[in-house]
Write a protein that holds these residues in place. Structure first.
Motif, PDB file in Angstrom:
ATOM      1  N   MET A  15      36.883  43.560  29.424  1.00 16.84           N
ATOM      2  CA  MET A  15      38.018  43.883  30.289  1.00 16.84           C
ATOM      3  C   MET A  15      37.571  44.059  31.738  1.00 16.84           C
ATOM      4  O   MET A  15      38.213  43.542  32.663  1.00 16.84           O
ATOM      5  CB  MET A  15      38.694  45.158  29.773  1.00 16.84           C
ATOM      6  CG  MET A  15      39.830  45.679  30.637  1.00 16.84           C
ATOM      7  SD  MET A  15      40.579  47.170  29.939  1.00 16.84           S
ATOM      8  CE  MET A  15      39.217  48.342  30.128  1.00 16.84           C
ATOM      9  N   GLU A  16      36.480  44.750  31.946  1.00 15.12           N
ATOM     10  CA  GLU A  16      36.030  45.032  33.311  1.00 15.12           C
ATOM     11  C   GLU A  16      35.569  43.779  34.039  1.00 15.12           C
ATOM     12  O   GLU A  16      35.708  43.680  35.260  1.00 15.12           O
ATOM     13  CB  GLU A  16      34.903  46.063  33.261  1.00 15.12           C
ATOM     14  CG  GLU A  16      35.385  47.442  32.851  1.00 15.12           C
ATOM     15  CD  GLU A  16      34.275  48.350  32.353  1.00 15.12           C
ATOM     16  OE1 GLU A  16      34.553  49.505  31.994  1.00 15.12           O
ATOM     17  OE2 GLU A  16      33.108  47.890  32.310  1.00 15.12           O
ATOM     18  N   THR A  17      35.048  42.805  33.300  1.00 13.22           N
ATOM     19  CA  THR A  17      34.592  41.564  33.935  1.00 13.22           C
ATOM     20  C   THR A  17      35.710  40.548  34.081  1.00 13.22           C
ATOM     21  O   THR A  17      35.886  39.954  35.148  1.00 13.22           O
ATOM     22  CB  THR A  17      33.429  40.949  33.127  1.00 13.22           C
ATOM     23  OG1 THR A  17      32.308  41.822  33.177  1.00 13.22           O
ATOM     24  CG2 THR A  17      33.029  39.592  33.696  1.00 13.22           C
ATOM     25  N   PHE A  18      36.488  40.352  33.010  1.00 14.68           N
ATOM     26  CA  PHE A  18      37.465  39.263  33.011  1.00 14.68           C
ATOM     27  C   PHE A  18      38.895  39.711  33.287  1.00 14.68           C
ATOM     28  O   PHE A  18      39.742  38.885  33.620  1.00 14.68           O
ATOM     29  CB  PHE A  18      37.401  38.526  31.673  1.00 14.68           C
ATOM     30  CG  PHE A  18      36.094  37.820  31.435  1.00 14.68           C
ATOM     31  CD1 PHE A  18      35.856  36.575  31.993  1.00 14.68           C
ATOM     32  CD2 PHE A  18      35.088  38.420  30.695  1.00 14.68           C
ATOM     33  CE1 PHE A  18      34.649  35.930  31.795  1.00 14.68           C
ATOM     34  CE2 PHE A  18      33.872  37.780  30.484  1.00 14.68           C
ATOM     35  CZ  PHE A  18      33.646  36.529  31.044  1.00 14.68           C
ATOM     36  N   MET A  19      39.195  40.990  33.151  1.00 15.71           N
ATOM     37  CA  MET A  19      40.549  41.488  33.414  1.00 15.71           C
ATOM     38  C   MET A  19      40.475  42.731  34.293  1.00 15.71           C
ATOM     39  O   MET A  19      40.970  43.807  33.931  1.00 15.71           O
ATOM     40  CB  MET A  19      41.264  41.783  32.087  1.00 15.71           C
ATOM     41  CG  MET A  19      41.629  40.529  31.312  1.00 15.71           C
ATOM     42  SD  MET A  19      41.785  40.770  29.523  1.00 15.71           S
ATOM     43  CE  MET A  19      40.071  40.610  29.004  1.00 15.71           C
ATOM     44  N   PRO A  20      39.849  42.629  35.445  1.00 14.53           N
ATOM     45  CA  PRO A  20      39.619  43.804  36.294  1.00 14.53           C
ATOM     46  C   PRO A  20      40.884  44.209  37.046  1.00 14.53           C
ATOM     47  O   PRO A  20      41.933  43.555  36.939  1.00 14.53           O
ATOM     48  CB  PRO A  20      38.554  43.298  37.271  1.00 14.53           C
ATOM     49  CG  PRO A  20      38.904  41.846  37.439  1.00 14.53           C
ATOM     50  CD  PRO A  20      39.365  41.392  36.070  1.00 14.53           C
ATOM     51  N   ASP A  21      40.788  45.285  37.787  1.00 13.32           N
ATOM     52  CA  ASP A  21      41.846  45.625  38.744  1.00 13.32           C
ATOM     53  C   ASP A  21      41.716  44.638  39.892  1.00 13.32           C
ATOM     54  O   ASP A  21      40.890  44.806  40.801  1.00 13.32           O
ATOM     55  CB  ASP A  21      41.680  47.063  39.237  1.00 13.32           C
ATOM     56  CG  ASP A  21      42.023  48.079  38.166  1.00 13.32           C
ATOM     57  OD1 ASP A  21      42.647  47.698  37.156  1.00 13.32           O
ATOM     58  OD2 ASP A  21      41.656  49.255  38.328  1.00 13.32           O
TER      59      ASP A  21
END
Length: 713
Positions: free
Chosen positions: A381-387
């Motif tokens: 999530m942090e790499t591919f769906m970040p803020d």
């Protein structure tokens, strides 16, 4: 007008076209009609649907597929796809694009609007400063830079590093170890205090009552074997009764064997304490370690190329099972030693209170949130769906708060020309009541904005499935849960081994996900969360309930069923399918493609016309001097013959080496001989590695875009 969505759709027998999923597909088409299409995009034609499939292969696949999609976007071809179907590593990229297109991360109307065209594709078209809109060019570069910087997504930065990952794994092992040792030691404690099973008798062949009972159980088993001879004599002249009698005996005899083996194992544990070593606890630990070492070494040697290795003479499956059994027996030996400590210091009552407290805690702890799955999901999530807003403002921040709380049910394609995203996972069915699913070990289970489910379970409205707790990052992580018990690629592999699966379950060493059965008749309380006890630890004892009728189902990597993500597109009879295959396939075995062709024929009656000569053009080779004979092409075009005369086209894009590659890509190949098939175990891509696969995908896709035979329009 808001679309009416059924809460549950059961498998529909007799639906030959959609194989039971007609109502699911109809709902998807209604959703697709409501989306806003790009200015140059074709209107939806349900008789001429198009689909884009991104295969498994970890971050290697995500990088390669990114290059392919950048090339398609550069020619405005991406906006004409109705479906985006992803599995495992392909889902990393698919999830990233869906997340950015959805705009759930936006805090203000001033944030950019990304699309599928040459001028607004989130990651650009591969050339910096090629966008006439300078601001959009900077935004695209920021997103691309974020991907390159965090290619080592499992250990993204100094805050969360390798030691963080190791600690999460050890947490799972420790929780499992404490649970199994405390419960097993309680069993021994009860046997010691309340029975005379382990009281030493006169020296002899069986020095304890437990061993005598074990010997008796084995004799009883062999007596049961001889009963068959009497049955054959009694029913000799009655064929029907003889057949039913044989069948009943064959069904029941296994329980005699189970019981005798279990009793024997329990009986020999105290004997090991006396016979193996005076330092009893150490001997148990050493037995467990020895078993693990044997299993690991034997498995590691399975694919050895060293013909001189002595391991080639070993019966490897047997050696793996022996090693795993030694590990289990070693754990029981340690548990028995723990019993001695409990007897001396706290007594049976307090031991029982500890065990009950443990079980109560395990019943309350949500298993999906304490497993390795959660760590994997968060890092993806942090790499591919970040803020995205933070990334665009160049904030060095890995925290992804927006995606973390966005339900999958809110990811419907209502923005511009966004395709409908189907995320493919595998429903584990090793104990299915249906032979087809049991033989395959599972069924394709979709996770999508409207429905989640499979043929085996039916499909539940995503808002109702799992209490609407399923998020886009969770769905992507489930689809990429490669390491999991009772599952393996196309239903094969070491992790299908029942003993290894039991050990993995005990220690919760799995990336998979437990969820409520979509069928409301099987689980009438869908908001009830699966716990560490049920179905988690309880699943160790009830492995035979891993089927479509269970209250809780277990989901794993979609590649365990079909690794090219094409299966659901064939079900929807898409007339043009583009498949990006970035599996690890250095020997060009085309296992993923072969698995797809077989399932397409068996399940849908569809034939993808690919011959051996077609595959030859995709192969490159390298001689002893390192000279490369390049593949004739990096793609092939095949015809799809659907039932009832319908036809389609299948564009298959493969990770291979073709002529006229950029010089830096050739240099990378020289430095990394395994490219473009470096191990899927390598999930720690640096900038050069990611760029090499992205560039390869872009080059091959550009070649395909210039091929007039391909029906892009």
């Amino acid at each position: 007008m808001e679309q009416h969505i059924k809460d549950y759709i059961a498998f529909k027998p007799g639906d030959d076209i959609s194989t039971g999923a007609a109502d699911v597909i109809e709902a998807e088409l209604e959703q697709l009609k409501q989306r806003q299409r790009g200015d140059n995009a074709k209107p939806l034609d349900k008789d001429n649907l198009t689909g884009l499939a991104l295969s498994g292969g970890g971050i290697r696949s995500a990088s390669f597929c990114l290059g392919v999609l950048q090339a398609l976007a550069s020619k405005n071809r991406l906006q004409n796809f109705d479906y985006l179907s992803t599995v495992s590593g392909g889902g990393y990229l698919g999830g990233s694009l869906s997340w950015i297109w959805l705009k759930k991360w936006q805090d203000s109307s001033r944030d950019p609007v990304f699309g599928t065209g040459a001028d607004d594709f989130p990651y650009g078209t591969g050339k910096r400063f090629s966008n006439a809109d300078a601001n959009m060019d900077r935004q695209q570069a920021s997103l691309m830079r974020h991907l390159r910087q965090y290619g080592k997504y499992l250990t993204p930065d100094r805050n969360i590093n390798l030691f963080s990952f190791i600690s999460v794994v050890l947490r799972s092992i420790t929780m499992g170890l404490v649970t199994v040792l405390l419960l097993a030691s309680l069993l021994f404690h009860l046997l010691y205090d309340k029975t005379s099973l382990f009281v030493r008798l006169e020296d002899g062949l069986f020095p304890s009552l437990a061993l005598k009972i074990a010997a008796g159980s084995i004799l009883l088993y062999f007596a049961a074997l001889l009963v068959y001879a009497l049955q054959a004599l009694v029913f000799e002249k009655t064929a029907d009764k003889a057949y039913l009698s044989r069948r009943g005996w064959e069904i029941g005899i296994k329980y005699f064997l189970y019981a005798s083996l279990l009793i024997t194992v329990i009986a020999i544990v105290p004997m090991l304490r006396e016979k193996i070593a005076a330092e009893y606890a150490a001997s148990g630990g050493l037995t467990a370690a020895l078993g693990a070492a044997i299993a690991w070494f034997t498995q590691k040697s399975l694919n050895t190329a060293d013909s001189a290795s002595f391991t080639r003479h070993l019966p490897r499956p047997l050696m793996i099972n022996v090693g795993l059994l030694l590990l289990l027996i070693g754990l029981l030996v340690v548990a028995d030693q723990l019993t001695q400590v409990m007897q001396q210091h706290i007594g049976l009552l307090f031991h029982l209170v500890l065990a009950l407290g443990l079980l109560l805690t395990a019943a309350l702890v949500p298993i999906n949130k304490v497993s390795i799955h959660r760590y994997y999901r968060d890092r993806l999530m942090e790499t591919f769906m970040p803020d995205v807003d933070k990334v665009l403002s160049n904030e060095n921040n890995c925290v992804a708060r927006h995606a973390n709380k966005t339900p999958l049910s809110e990811c419907q394609p209502q923005q511009r020309d966004m395709p409908y995203h189907i995320i493919n996972s595998n429903l584990i069915l090793v104990a299915s009541n249906i032979a087809k699913f049991r033989g395959r070990g599972g069924d394709n289970f979709i996770l999508s904005p409207l429905y989640c489910g499979s043929n085996a379970t039916g499909w539940r409205n995503t808002q109702s499935f799992a209490g609407n707790s399923l998020t886009l990052p969770t769905a992507v992580a489930i689809s990429g849960a490669a390491a999991n018990s009772d599952s393996g690629v196309a239903g094969n592999g070491l992790t299908m081994n029942p003993i290894l699966s039991t050990i993995m379950s005990i220690f919760n060493l799995r990336l998979g996900y437990w969820a409520a059965n979509p069928d409301p008749q099987r689980n009438k309380y869908p908001r009830c969360q699966p716990s560490y006890l049920i179905p988690g630890f309880n699943g160790v004892l009830y492995r035979h309930k891993l089927n479509e009728e269970a209250r809780f189902i277990q989901l794993s990597d979609g590649g365990h069923f079909e690794n090219l993500a094409v299966y659901e597109l064939l079900r929807r009879q898409c007339k043009f399918i583009v498949c990006c295959d970035a599996e690890q396939d250095a020997d060009f075995k085309f296992e993923g493609l072969g698995n797809l062709l077989e399932k397409a024929r068996v399940d849908f009656g569809s034939e993808i016309q690919i011959s051996d000569s077609d595959l030859q053009q995709l192969k490159y080779s390298k001689d002893a001097q390192g000279n490369i004979s390049y593949a004739t092409s990096g793609y092939l075009l095949a015809e799809i013959n659907y039932p009832h005369g319908a036809k389609g086209h299948f564009l298959y894009i493969k990770t291979t080496l073709v002529k006229h590659l950029p010089a830096d890509l050739v240099a990378y190949k020289s430095a990394q001989p395994d490219f473009p098939d470096e191990s899927t175990l390598d999930q720690f891509f640096d900038e050069k590695q990611m760029e090499a696969y992205r560039l390869l995908g872009m080059q091959i896709a550009q070649n395909a875009l210039n091929d007039s035979r391909i029906p892009w329009a």
